[in-house]
Design an enzyme around this catalytic site. Sequence first.
Site, PDB file in Angstrom:
ATOM      1  N   SER A 157      -6.422  -9.007   7.181  1.00  0.00           N
ATOM      2  CA  SER A 157      -5.863  -9.325   8.503  1.00  0.00           C
ATOM      3  C   SER A 157      -5.274 -10.730   8.591  1.00  0.00           C
ATOM      4  O   SER A 157      -5.405 -11.404   9.616  1.00  0.00           O
ATOM      5  CB  SER A 157      -6.893  -9.094   9.604  1.00  0.00           C
ATOM      6  OG  SER A 157      -7.252  -7.725   9.642  1.00  0.00           O
ATOM      7  N   GLU A 191     -11.273 -10.414  -0.430  1.00  0.00           N
ATOM      8  CA  GLU A 191     -10.849  -9.595   0.711  1.00  0.00           C
ATOM      9  C   GLU A 191     -12.050  -8.844   1.281  1.00  0.00           C
ATOM     10  O   GLU A 191     -12.373  -7.730   0.819  1.00  0.00           O
ATOM     11  CB  GLU A 191      -9.800  -8.578   0.261  1.00  0.00           C
ATOM     12  CG  GLU A 191      -8.553  -9.187  -0.327  1.00  0.00           C
ATOM     13  CD  GLU A 191      -7.404  -8.191  -0.301  1.00  0.00           C
ATOM     14  OE1 GLU A 191      -6.413  -8.466   0.373  1.00  0.00           O
ATOM     15  OE2 GLU A 191      -7.516  -7.130  -0.930  1.00  0.00           O
ATOM     16  N   HIS A 240      -8.794  -3.522  -5.990  1.00  0.00           N
ATOM     17  CA  HIS A 240      -8.663  -3.476  -4.524  1.00  0.00           C
ATOM     18  C   HIS A 240      -9.705  -2.518  -3.936  1.00  0.00           C
ATOM     19  O   HIS A 240      -9.956  -1.449  -4.490  1.00  0.00           O
ATOM     20  CB  HIS A 240      -7.249  -3.050  -4.128  1.00  0.00           C
ATOM     21  CG  HIS A 240      -6.972  -3.311  -2.676  1.00  0.00           C
ATOM     22  ND1 HIS A 240      -7.469  -2.501  -1.680  1.00  0.00           N
ATOM     23  CD2 HIS A 240      -6.293  -4.295  -2.059  1.00  0.00           C
ATOM     24  CE1 HIS A 240      -7.091  -2.986  -0.505  1.00  0.00           C
ATOM     25  NE2 HIS A 240      -6.372  -4.079  -0.704  1.00  0.00           N
ATOM     26  N   LYS A 273       0.856  -1.202   0.000  1.00  0.00           N
ATOM     27  CA  LYS A 273       0.000   0.000   0.000  1.00  0.00           C
ATOM     28  C   LYS A 273       0.887   1.245   0.000  1.00  0.00           C
ATOM     29  O   LYS A 273       1.893   1.273  -0.702  1.00  0.00           O
ATOM     30  CB  LYS A 273      -0.974  -0.050   1.178  1.00  0.00           C
ATOM     31  CG  LYS A 273      -1.722  -1.384   1.237  1.00  0.00           C
ATOM     32  CD  LYS A 273      -2.820  -1.428   2.238  1.00  0.00           C
ATOM     33  CE  LYS A 273      -3.490  -2.800   2.172  1.00  0.00           C
ATOM     34  NZ  LYS A 273      -4.654  -2.901   3.035  1.00  0.00           N
TER      35      LYS A 273
HETATM   36  P1  PGA Z   1      -4.270  -6.367   5.639  1.00  0.00           P
HETATM   37  O1  PGA Z   1      -4.462  -5.889   4.103  1.00  0.00           O
HETATM   38  O2  PGA Z   1      -3.527  -7.670   5.599  1.00  0.00           O
HETATM   39  O3  PGA Z   1      -3.498  -5.277   6.277  1.00  0.00           O
HETATM   40  O4  PGA Z   1      -5.644  -6.538   6.201  1.00  0.00           O
HETATM   41  C1  PGA Z   1      -4.774  -6.804   3.097  1.00  0.00           C
HETATM   42  C2  PGA Z   1      -5.027  -6.089   1.781  1.00  0.00           C
HETATM   43  O5  PGA Z   1      -5.662  -5.036   1.768  1.00  0.00           O
HETATM   44  O6  PGA Z   1      -4.596  -6.574   0.710  1.00  0.00           O
END
Ligand code: PGA
Length: 236
Positions: free
Chosen positions: A196, A159, A90, A8
Amino acid sequence: MIIAANFKTNHTRESTANYLEALNLFLDAYPTHCDVRVYPAASSLLRADLYPHVKLGAQNFYPAVNGAYTGETGAQQLDEFGIKNVLTGHSERRIILKETQDFIAKKYAFARSNNWEIIYCIGEPKDVRDNGFKAVAEYLWAEFDGIDTDYEKLSVAYEPIWAIGTGISAQTEEIAEVLDMLKAELKSVPLLYGGSVNAENLRQIVSLKSCGGALIGNAALDAANFCKLIQIAQNK
Ligand code: PGA
């Protein structure tokens, strides 16, 4: 098994280089059957061929080779780094950056025309989840509008939005239910889970019969931790 790190808007160019160096050394010492991918910020892209054990990808791109698209990155810029795989769809781009399904479908078609590997992300918000599985299924299938899934370089990442960055992963049964539903339709397309994921829940998630890997944000920001996650997936 695909194990992917989505940085990110984290890491600088320097810390990305240090991370990739460490990861590549680790994978050299401990070869894995996992397909390991890292998606750094656009400003931290590095030549993909410097890290032979890692597939470097782009978190985002504009569906054009080049042109007048202020602030955007086109195919010509990704080509310079040898980048051949991308994330699309995403939820942070859908929600925060207001990408519509129509625009996402254009990006997907462009990525496909370039023969890039694509991790196509889908996921429902909390209010939809609260309405039960049927509502979730409808929401997720709508995120395939305009997406031709008959593409051998496609993977799909489920996700749930309420599980991203919250520290609260979906329950394994919830993940299994969605991945099984997707599998029935998408057949050979690898299916990932994201939201997560961490060292405590990864083993159970990758053991699900329809799960082909994980897309990981926070828990992958530290190189040593990401190496640990790769080992967990490797040994499941
Ligand atoms: P996260 O993000 O593992 O911090 O929840 C996953 C993603 O958005 O690809």
